[in-house]
Enzyme design. Sequence first.
Site, PDB file in Angstrom:
ATOM      1  N   LYS A 143      -8.516   5.732 -19.337  1.00 32.77           N
ATOM      2  CA  LYS A 143      -8.850   6.197 -20.676  1.00 32.77           C
ATOM      3  C   LYS A 143      -7.619   6.160 -21.589  1.00 32.77           C
ATOM      4  O   LYS A 143      -7.054   5.101 -21.822  1.00 32.77           O
ATOM      5  CB  LYS A 143      -9.473   7.586 -20.578  1.00 32.77           C
TER       6      LYS A 143
ATOM      7  N   TYR B  56     -17.071  16.460 -15.900  1.00 31.81           N
ATOM      8  CA  TYR B  56     -17.561  15.088 -15.961  1.00 31.81           C
ATOM      9  C   TYR B  56     -18.597  14.881 -14.855  1.00 31.81           C
ATOM     10  O   TYR B  56     -18.428  15.352 -13.730  1.00 31.81           O
ATOM     11  CB  TYR B  56     -16.387  14.126 -15.796  1.00 31.81           C
TER      12      TYR B  56
ATOM     13  N   ASP C 113      -7.953  18.522 -14.840  1.00 31.41           N
ATOM     14  CA  ASP C 113      -8.215  17.182 -15.348  1.00 31.41           C
ATOM     15  C   ASP C 113      -7.799  17.163 -16.813  1.00 31.41           C
ATOM     16  O   ASP C 113      -8.453  17.776 -17.663  1.00 31.41           O
ATOM     17  CB  ASP C 113      -9.694  16.839 -15.190  1.00 31.41           C
TER      18      ASP C 113
ATOM     19  N   ARG D 262       0.830  -1.207   0.000  1.00 29.88           N
ATOM     20  CA  ARG D 262       0.000   0.000   0.000  1.00 29.88           C
ATOM     21  C   ARG D 262       0.863   1.255   0.000  1.00 29.88           C
ATOM     22  O   ARG D 262       0.539   2.243  -0.639  1.00 29.88           O
ATOM     23  CB  ARG D 262      -0.939  -0.009   1.222  1.00 29.88           C
TER      24      ARG D 262
END
Length: 386
Positions: free
Chosen positions: A214, A119, A189, A66
Amino acid sequence: SACRTAPIQHHASWASRPDSWRLDTVLAHVGTGTDPATGAITTPIHLSTAFGHPGLQQSTGYDYTRTASPTRDVLQDALARLDGGTAGFALTSGMAAVQLTVTALAPHGSRIVALEDLYGGTYRYLKGLADDGAYEVDFVVGEAGLHQALRRPAALVIIETPTNPMMNELDIAEVARWTHAAGALLAVDNTFYTPVICRPLELGADIAVYSATKYLAGHNDVMAGAVVVADPGLGERVQYQLNTTGATLGPFDAFLLLRGLKTLSLRMQRHEANARRVAEFLRADERVVRVLYPGRSGMVSFELARGLDVAAFLGAVRVFTFAESLGGVESLVTCPAVQTHADVPPATRVAYGLTDQLLRLSVGIEDADDLVADLRQALDRAGTTA
């Protein structure tokens, strides 16, 4: 202890890479030379969640996955290098990246300024924070709205350029000046453009955010997010929060994202060339009343004329797939009003131009003639204007 401290871990392989390398060279060499023990060209997938300690209070640099993973560290260093940042972070999704940006960099109760036509998932998240009283969130439209809102102090500004799905571009350098004058940090973004087209940090932004699912990954086979920061101090804050909350990307997904990055520049060239051809076709068709395409990347939005059946159009496509994502090699078509932006109030959507007739294309790398032919026959099936 990994639970108390979370130093940013860097992989030694990038230390010897010349800073003069251009983007395409950096992309081609993502992950190479990271395993000197074997000389492996491809970065190994280190699946181990635990790492042995040489002795008491001694560490190899890896204690628990982690906090740091050798495979993820190679990816994170690559992400930072691509955007010209001081540190990069790989997360489990694009929304995890947005959440981390907010929680690590905007104090609880502080003021956030965000574009309204973001978005839909980002809008939903920020609206929820405002409704719960966790933050003061001001949604604005366009550069004029940002300029007005930033006459008052703020902690964080969140923008997309181009916006999803309205494709509105903003001047990042100008917005950065307004943001910093208001005492805030600017997060951009950059999912639609990627570092191949735009590097927000070089234009004055403090944070670049990606849904790496993406274009960065590019093959519709991995979910991931990315955050890249300009300032080392911001990097330490992000790393602490990420280690605390645990939304780090797993080793196998990190490997897939590394693989995708290698062809990013080539793919973006083809996406863009095809998108230009598709946009040209749509602009010439009288059944399409509006085409939104900024001329770069592979995302095109368009509005069907009243009287055309959206459902029939979506049911007729064959090369395009009716699906909700974007940025993969396969072409997709989305209806934002009922998919990505369904949680945005209808009145809000319509006010900034997102109608029920608006469709968003993620133009893939297929043959452009096949893409145009598919859209033409789908328009035929959708009917004629009333």
